[in-house]
Design a protein around this motif. Structure first.
Motif, PDB file in Angstrom:
ATOM      1  N   ASP A   1       1.169  -0.898  -0.183  1.00 22.91           N
ATOM      2  CA  ASP A   1       0.338  -0.192  -0.577  1.00 22.91           C
ATOM      3  C   ASP A   1       0.839   1.045  -0.481  1.00 22.91           C
ATOM      4  N   THR A   2       1.381   1.775  -1.018  1.00 24.73           N
ATOM      5  CA  THR A   2       2.720   2.325  -1.258  1.00 24.73           C
ATOM      6  C   THR A   2       2.251   2.746  -2.308  1.00 24.73           C
ATOM      7  N   PRO A   3       3.156   4.350  -2.806  1.00 21.41           N
ATOM      8  CA  PRO A   3       2.573   4.624  -4.476  1.00 21.41           C
ATOM      9  C   PRO A   3       2.771   3.844  -5.356  1.00 21.41           C
ATOM     10  N   GLU A   4       3.821   2.993  -5.195  1.00 19.41           N
ATOM     11  CA  GLU A   4       4.189   1.957  -6.001  1.00 19.41           C
ATOM     12  C   GLU A   4       3.297   1.761  -6.288  1.00 19.41           C
ATOM     13  N   GLY A   5       3.024   0.533  -5.215  1.00 19.05           N
ATOM     14  CA  GLY A   5       1.807  -0.498  -5.438  1.00 19.05           C
ATOM     15  C   GLY A   5       0.696  -0.469  -5.895  1.00 19.05           C
ATOM     16  N   ARG A   6       0.156   1.188  -5.688  1.00 21.87           N
ATOM     17  CA  ARG A   6      -1.215   1.421  -5.869  1.00 21.87           C
ATOM     18  C   ARG A   6      -0.798   1.792  -7.394  1.00 21.87           C
ATOM     19  N   PHE A   7       0.094   2.008  -8.230  1.00 25.62           N
ATOM     20  CA  PHE A   7       0.643   3.478  -9.656  1.00 25.62           C
ATOM     21  C   PHE A   7       0.186   1.831  -9.787  1.00 25.62           C
ATOM     22  N   GLU A   8       0.613   0.058  -9.507  1.00 24.95           N
ATOM     23  CA  GLU A   8       0.160  -1.224 -11.017  1.00 24.95           C
ATOM     24  C   GLU A   8      -0.772  -1.883 -10.484  1.00 24.95           C
ATOM     25  N   LEU A   9      -1.813  -1.237  -9.344  1.00 26.10           N
ATOM     26  CA  LEU A   9      -3.139  -1.924  -9.360  1.00 26.10           C
ATOM     27  C   LEU A   9      -3.748  -1.061  -9.971  1.00 26.10           C
ATOM     28  N   VAL A  10      -3.572   0.636 -10.153  1.00 27.68           N
ATOM     29  CA  VAL A  10      -4.362   1.576 -11.244  1.00 27.68           C
ATOM     30  C   VAL A  10      -3.881   1.311 -12.450  1.00 27.68           C
ATOM     31  N   ALA A  11      -2.713   0.626 -13.029  1.00 28.83           N
ATOM     32  CA  ALA A  11      -2.274  -0.151 -14.160  1.00 28.83           C
ATOM     33  C   ALA A  11      -3.067  -0.759 -14.315  1.00 28.83           C
ATOM     34  N   ILE A  12      -3.398  -1.980 -13.978  1.00 32.56           N
ATOM     35  CA  ILE A  12      -4.319  -3.082 -14.126  1.00 32.56           C
ATOM     36  C   ILE A  12      -5.454  -2.795 -14.328  1.00 32.56           C
ATOM     37  N   HIS A  13      -6.126  -2.262 -13.794  1.00 35.67           N
ATOM     38  CA  HIS A  13      -6.890  -1.569 -13.779  1.00 35.67           C
ATOM     39  C   HIS A  13      -7.624  -0.934 -14.998  1.00 35.67           C
ATOM     40  N   LEU A  14      -6.839  -0.141 -14.908  1.00 33.68           N
ATOM     41  CA  LEU A  14      -6.639   0.710 -16.763  1.00 33.68           C
ATOM     42  C   LEU A  14      -6.769  -0.352 -18.036  1.00 33.68           C
ATOM     43  N   PHE A  15      -5.470  -0.530 -17.803  1.00 33.99           N
ATOM     44  CA  PHE A  15      -5.810  -1.328 -18.819  1.00 33.99           C
ATOM     45  C   PHE A  15      -6.926  -2.637 -18.959  1.00 33.99           C
ATOM     46  N   LEU A  16      -7.313  -3.185 -18.128  1.00 33.62           N
ATOM     47  CA  LEU A  16      -8.606  -3.762 -18.227  1.00 33.62           C
ATOM     48  C   LEU A  16     -10.046  -2.928 -18.833  1.00 33.62           C
ATOM     49  N   ALA A  17     -10.225  -1.779 -18.372  1.00 30.88           N
ATOM     50  CA  ALA A  17     -11.093  -0.541 -18.787  1.00 30.88           C
ATOM     51  C   ALA A  17     -10.646  -0.522 -20.514  1.00 30.88           C
ATOM     52  N   LEU A  18      -9.467   0.396 -20.579  1.00 26.60           N
ATOM     53  CA  LEU A  18      -9.401   0.160 -22.063  1.00 26.60           C
ATOM     54  C   LEU A  18      -9.049  -0.494 -23.232  1.00 26.60           C
ATOM     55  N   GLU A  19      -8.692  -1.995 -22.563  1.00 27.79           N
ATOM     56  CA  GLU A  19      -8.507  -3.401 -23.264  1.00 27.79           C
ATOM     57  C   GLU A  19     -10.291  -3.448 -23.802  1.00 27.79           C
ATOM     58  N   ALA A  20     -11.192  -3.448 -22.747  1.00 30.93           N
ATOM     59  CA  ALA A  20     -13.056  -3.170 -22.878  1.00 30.93           C
ATOM     60  C   ALA A  20     -13.293  -2.561 -24.175  1.00 30.93           C
ATOM     61  N   LEU A  21     -12.733  -0.736 -24.091  1.00 30.91           N
ATOM     62  CA  LEU A  21     -12.963  -0.230 -25.314  1.00 30.91           C
ATOM     63  C   LEU A  21     -12.630  -0.899 -26.645  1.00 30.91           C
ATOM     64  N   ARG A  22     -11.071  -1.711 -26.646  1.00 30.48           N
ATOM     65  CA  ARG A  22     -10.533  -2.284 -27.706  1.00 30.48           C
ATOM     66  C   ARG A  22     -11.881  -2.566 -28.722  1.00 30.48           C
ATOM     67  N   GLY A  23     -10.961  -2.023 -30.047  1.00 32.69           N
ATOM     68  CA  GLY A  23     -11.691  -2.887 -31.584  1.00 32.69           C
ATOM     69  C   GLY A  23     -13.240  -2.229 -31.816  1.00 32.69           C
ATOM     70  N   LYS A  24     -13.851  -0.745 -31.011  1.00 34.78           N
ATOM     71  CA  LYS A  24     -14.874  -0.169 -30.856  1.00 34.78           C
ATOM     72  C   LYS A  24     -14.707   1.177 -31.643  1.00 34.78           C
ATOM     73  N   GLY A  25     -13.595   1.246 -32.022  1.00 36.75           N
ATOM     74  CA  GLY A  25     -13.507   2.493 -33.027  1.00 36.75           C
ATOM     75  C   GLY A  25     -14.521   3.466 -32.492  1.00 36.75           C
ATOM     76  N   GLY A  26     -14.380   4.565 -33.208  1.00 39.37           N
ATOM     77  CA  GLY A  26     -15.055   6.166 -33.170  1.00 39.37           C
ATOM     78  C   GLY A  26     -14.344   6.655 -31.871  1.00 39.37           C
ATOM     79  N   GLU A  27     -15.917   6.713 -31.427  1.00 37.80           N
ATOM     80  CA  GLU A  27     -16.299   7.832 -29.676  1.00 37.80           C
ATOM     81  C   GLU A  27     -15.247   6.605 -29.477  1.00 37.80           C
TER      82      GLU A  27
END
Length: 255
Positions: free
Chosen positions: A101-127
């Protein structure tokens, strides 16, 4: 600061200059470095001069539509990034899975969930592509705010923010590769597990079981997000249920 490719791997460039990042008109958003303060005011509208000028030259109605669309996308990006940070702050990650529970650890978990969120948008184009780009901008602004709050000097912040952005893209490529090689949801992907052990647990061999559980969570989350929007995934408790299920699994093998 120039990033040479977008999240979806196209050969494009966009610039996030120090002037844009540190603008006095920018309002703060989500801080992964501040305990219990995930939710902040939205990011103020920032104008891309070329795009703004192009819209203005098409007439006042076109300009107004462009401004409204941009504001709507910005609001959606703020909400999406807010859900990313909310998911990343689930206590089971820092308790049962032992993520620091440090800035580094929080960064890793934000990166994981940001990846999941953006991957769900992948291939949908446009907006969806524009929403992904604006969400990444919210992430970059968050990194900038976080580093300044921790006392990093103004001259050093852009370099560290660029390093954080590059680190996210590196992790995204590794996680995508690991998920693409995953089989049954009942078995953690060895490639994904290894990537998580390296990034989240600094390669510690004794953290193999925690990395396996985290891989189970990511695989289940990726599958669920094929049918759910990320905000729904977080707000309806799906993320919490999948995390609870992953941490209760026997964590003995990745094969």
């Amino acid at each position: 600061m120039l990033l040479d490719a977008d999240f979806f791997g196209r050969a494009v460039s966009f610039e996030l200059s120090l002037a844009r990042i540190s603008s006095p008109y920018r309002r703060r958003v989500f801080r992964l470095c501040v305990e219990g303060r995930q939710l902040r005011d939205g990011v103020a509208a920032r104008h891309d001069p070329q795009t703004f000028a192009h819209a203005a030259n098409q007439g006042p109605l076109t300009m107004l539509r462009w401004l409204r669309q941009r504001a709507d996308t910005g609001r959606k990006a703020e909400e999406l990034y807010g859900s990313v940070v909310t998911a990343a702050r689930q206590q089971a990650f820092y308790g049962r899975l032992g993520v620091p529970d440090t800035p580094e650890g929080r960064f890793e978990l934000v990166a994981i969930h940001l990846f999941l969120a953006l991957e769900a948008l992948r291939g949908k184009g446009g907006e969806a592509d524009e929403l992904a780009r604006r969400t990444i901008e919210a992430f970059v602004v968050d990194m900038d705010d976080c580093m300044r709050e921790m006392g990093v000097g103004d001259l050093t912040v852009p370099k560290k923010v660029k390093r954080a952005a590059a680190g996210f893209y590196e992790r995204a490529a590794s996680y995508r590769s690991g998920l693409s090689g995953a089989g049954s949801l009942s078995t953690a992907s060895p490639k994904l597990t290894e990537a998580l052990r390296g990034y989240v647990y600094d390669g510690a061999g004794e953290r193999e079981e925690d990395a396996v559980a985290l891989a189970h969570y990511m695989q289940a989350a990726s599958s669920a997000l094929s049918d759910l929007e990320f905000e729904v995934f977080v707000n309806d408790g799906t993320a919490s249920r999948l995390l609870a299920a992953a941490t209760s699994k026997p964590k003995v093998s990745t094969t």
